[in-house]
Design a protein around this motif. Structure first.
Motif, PDB file in Angstrom:
ATOM      1  N   LEU A 352       0.872  -1.168   0.000  1.00 18.02           N
ATOM      2  CA  LEU A 352       0.000   0.000   0.000  1.00 18.02           C
ATOM      3  C   LEU A 352       0.915   1.225   0.000  1.00 18.02           C
ATOM      4  CD1 LEU A 352      -2.603  -1.150   2.679  1.00 18.02           C
ATOM      5  CD2 LEU A 352      -2.784  -1.317   0.186  1.00 18.02           C
ATOM      6  N   SER A 357      -4.419   4.278  -1.596  1.00 15.37           N
ATOM      7  CA  SER A 357      -4.325   3.004  -0.887  1.00 15.37           C
ATOM      8  C   SER A 357      -3.993   3.180   0.588  1.00 15.37           C
ATOM      9  CB  SER A 357      -3.277   2.101  -1.551  1.00 15.37           C
ATOM     10  OG  SER A 357      -1.976   2.628  -1.430  1.00 15.37           O
ATOM     11  N   LEU A 363      -9.632   2.217   2.005  1.00 14.95           N
ATOM     12  CA  LEU A 363      -9.156   0.837   2.201  1.00 14.95           C
ATOM     13  C   LEU A 363     -10.234  -0.215   1.973  1.00 14.95           C
ATOM     14  CD1 LEU A 363      -6.723   0.942   5.256  1.00 14.95           C
ATOM     15  CD2 LEU A 363      -6.236   0.003   2.998  1.00 14.95           C
ATOM     16  N   TYR A 366     -10.615  -2.491  -1.094  1.00 13.61           N
ATOM     17  CA  TYR A 366      -9.745  -3.649  -1.342  1.00 13.61           C
ATOM     18  C   TYR A 366     -10.369  -4.990  -0.936  1.00 13.61           C
ATOM     19  CZ  TYR A 366      -5.722  -0.765  -2.535  1.00 13.61           C
ATOM     20  OH  TYR A 366      -4.859   0.116  -3.158  1.00 13.61           O
ATOM     21  N   VAL A 378       0.250  -8.128   2.882  1.00 13.35           N
ATOM     22  CA  VAL A 378       0.161  -6.680   2.666  1.00 13.35           C
ATOM     23  C   VAL A 378       1.303  -6.009   3.427  1.00 13.35           C
ATOM     24  CG1 VAL A 378      -1.165  -4.592   3.163  1.00 13.35           C
ATOM     25  CG2 VAL A 378      -2.312  -6.603   2.230  1.00 13.35           C
ATOM     26  N   TYR A 380       2.932  -2.138   4.320  1.00 15.02           N
ATOM     27  CA  TYR A 380       2.818  -0.683   4.227  1.00 15.02           C
ATOM     28  C   TYR A 380       3.792  -0.068   5.220  1.00 15.02           C
ATOM     29  CZ  TYR A 380       0.239   0.003   8.613  1.00 15.02           C
ATOM     30  OH  TYR A 380      -0.125   0.063   9.937  1.00 15.02           O
ATOM     31  N   VAL A 393      -2.856   4.778   9.437  1.00 21.64           N
ATOM     32  CA  VAL A 393      -3.616   3.578   9.098  1.00 21.64           C
ATOM     33  C   VAL A 393      -3.173   2.474  10.051  1.00 21.64           C
ATOM     34  CG1 VAL A 393      -4.088   1.853   7.324  1.00 21.64           C
ATOM     35  CG2 VAL A 393      -3.780   4.238   6.678  1.00 21.64           C
ATOM     36  N   TYR A 395      -3.086  -1.501  11.752  1.00 19.07           N
ATOM     37  CA  TYR A 395      -3.052  -2.917  11.405  1.00 19.07           C
ATOM     38  C   TYR A 395      -4.484  -3.467  11.316  1.00 19.07           C
ATOM     39  CZ  TYR A 395      -1.496  -7.821  11.883  1.00 19.07           C
ATOM     40  OH  TYR A 395      -1.254  -9.158  11.694  1.00 19.07           O
ATOM     41  N   ILE A 398      -6.518  -2.406   8.193  1.00 22.05           N
ATOM     42  CA  ILE A 398      -6.122  -3.154   6.990  1.00 22.05           C
ATOM     43  C   ILE A 398      -6.711  -4.555   7.019  1.00 22.05           C
ATOM     44  CG2 ILE A 398      -4.143  -4.197   5.799  1.00 22.05           C
ATOM     45  CD1 ILE A 398      -2.576  -1.660   6.519  1.00 22.05           C
ATOM     46  N   SER A 401     -10.390  -4.390   6.303  1.00 21.86           N
ATOM     47  CA  SER A 401     -10.704  -3.963   4.935  1.00 21.86           C
ATOM     48  C   SER A 401     -10.584  -5.105   3.935  1.00 21.86           C
ATOM     49  CB  SER A 401      -9.780  -2.818   4.515  1.00 21.86           C
ATOM     50  OG  SER A 401     -10.005  -1.685   5.325  1.00 21.86           O
ATOM     51  N   ILE A 409       0.392  -9.226   7.495  1.00 27.27           N
ATOM     52  CA  ILE A 409       0.659  -7.789   7.366  1.00 27.27           C
ATOM     53  C   ILE A 409       2.048  -7.464   7.911  1.00 27.27           C
ATOM     54  CG2 ILE A 409      -0.114  -5.459   7.981  1.00 27.27           C
ATOM     55  CD1 ILE A 409      -2.937  -6.628   8.348  1.00 27.27           C
TER      56      ILE A 409
END
Length: 452
Positions: A352, A357, A363, A366, A378, A380, A393, A395, A398, A401, A409
């Motif tokens: 991201l 993004s 989010l 996605y 993912v 970021y 943003v 954890y 994400i 989402s 992550i």
């Protein structure tokens, strides 16, 4: 003609500078930072600024045109001097239109696929020795630059970006080209920092269609419901040509395209790329290349740079990198790789990285984008969020989402790299897909090649 570039180091800007230099223009430019490959390419042609920074004294009354890059701010000292002298100041797309207003302008628009479709068209033209002017957003095999301008060529093929033209001109770039032949590949909300609502974003494509010259042609992707709706609703006097994804099969990792002459093996794969191919075929036919000649040429097309680009392969494993970052692109690319390698464990890694993004509100778009992957990762960088001055943003945001319980992550570049380097390429059949417009906080893709 003397032309000065403010922010000459940009990807698009330095290519235009080189194109004008090769056309015989006297080109100068400035920038406060110039990175590779722009630096070497400008230096090779004697166009690299001797010193970084902005120098108003470079702006003199004998300059015919000043071209302003997106990187430059409205209070740029060179821009202010140009305004003071009353010089002609163009955004990048404005200048391209000036260079092509007496040509047949072919403009490829869409939220996704436009670079690939433009690349396909140029590959076909190059294959058959048809000379055209062009501007494309990726480096292509067999082409020295991403921009080519002449006095004599009849056609110019332009990748039609919907992003803003310049700091002074807030119109989307593709509104300025006034196409004779246009294509829309897909509409999926993007650039939310500029287009805050979906309706506002879609409106830009409605305006684009209105900009097609009277009697012109719109080629549009009928498989995309929004594109179909917008195209069919347009009332201006143009001819409309819809296209859909052609029939194809995948056998032993090779995609076979159904053609009137039988099944033909092609180098690219994935339903989204076959859909792009169908659009490119109609454009080429309207540029004078018949169907049989199109198929002959397209069979050797390997893809645009960073678009499903194979970076390593051995008997049991394969690794790809792709520029995909928006939800629709991520979903299409992930499905394509799984379809091509159904017997391999697909490990899809998404960074991201863009404004959209990394936006907490965006989010949720996605959800389901990585569902085709066997393992979904993912990455970021919280630092990137801070640099872009966005709200943090988390954890949990994400994880929620993407709506996938087994989502992995990472926020630390070293930890993500360690994960990659401990994948079991020696004992498992793996298809590794790295999707990003960044580099995962400093990942060297050449090192990934050593894993397989």
């Amino acid at each position: 003609m003397r032309t000065h570039f403010i922010a000459i180091g940009g990807s698009a800007m330095h290519n235009l500078a080189i194109a004008l230099h090769e056309k015989g223009y006297q080109v100068t430019g400035s920038d406060d930072a110039v990175f590779e490959p722009s630096k070497t390419r400008l230096e090779k042609r004697g166009l690299l600024p001797e010193e970084l920074g902005w120098f108003p004294e470079k702006i003199t009354s004998d300059i015919d045109s000043v071209i302003l890059g997106m990187h430059a701010k409205a209070d740029n000292p060179e821009l202010l001097k140009a305004q003071e002298l009353g010089l002609k100041i163009f955004s990048y797309p404005e200048f391209l239109y000036e260079q092509s207003k007496n040509k047949t302008r072919v403009v490829i628009g869409g939220s996704h696929g436009k670079t690939t479709i433009t690349s396909m068209i140029l590959h076909v033209m190059h294959y058959h020795g048809i000379n055209v002017d062009y501007m494309v957003g990726a480096q292509l095999e067999g082409f020295d630059t991403m921009v080519h301008l002449t006095e004599e060529n009849d056609f110019i093929v332009l990748e039609g970006d919907e992003y803003l033209s310049s700091p002074m001109d807030r119109r989307p770039k593709f509104h300025l080209y006034q196409p004779n032949i246009a294509l829309i590949s897909g509409i999926a909300w993007d650039h939310i920092n500029v287009f805050p609502t979906y309706e506002n974003y879609v409106e830009q494509f409605e305006i684009f269609i209105q900009k097609i010259t009277n009697g012109g042609i719109l080629v549009y992707n009928e498989d995309d419901a929004e594109v179909k709706r917008v195209a069919e609703a347009a009332t201006n006097p143009i001819r409309k040509i819809p296209y859909t994804t052609p029939n194809y099969t995948v056998e032993n990792g090779i995609t076979l395209l159904e053609t009137p002459e039988g099944n033909m093996p092609i180098e690219i794969f994935g339903a989204h790329n076959l859909n792009n191919l169908a659009g490119a075929k109609w454009i080429c036919q309207n540029m004078g290349v018949d169907e049989a000649d199109f198929y002959e040429a397209i069979s050797s097309f390997k893809g645009a740079s960073k678009r499903l680009e194979k970076i390593a392969e051995n008997k049991n494993n394969v690794a790809y990198k792709d520029f995909a970052h928006s939800p629709s692109k991520v979903a299409a690319t992930t499905k394509a790789v799984k379809e091509q390698y159904p017997d391999r464990k697909l490990i899809a890694c998404l960074e991201l990285h863009t404004y959209s993004s990394l936006n907490a509100e965006f989010l949720k778009e996605y959800e389901g984008a990585l569902d085709a992957a066997d393992v979904a990762v993912v990455f970021y960088s919280p630092d990137a969020v801070k640099i872009k001055q966005l709200e943090e943003v988390t954890y949990d945001q994400i994880a929620k989402s993407f709506n996938r319980e087994d989502l992995i992550i990472y926020t630390n570049p070293a930890a993500f790299k360690e994960y990659l380097f401990h994948l079991k390429f020696d004992t498992e059949k793996i298809a590794l897909l790295l999707m990003s417009s960044g580099n995962y906080g400093g990942l060297n893709f050449d090192e990934v090649k050593t894993l397989l």
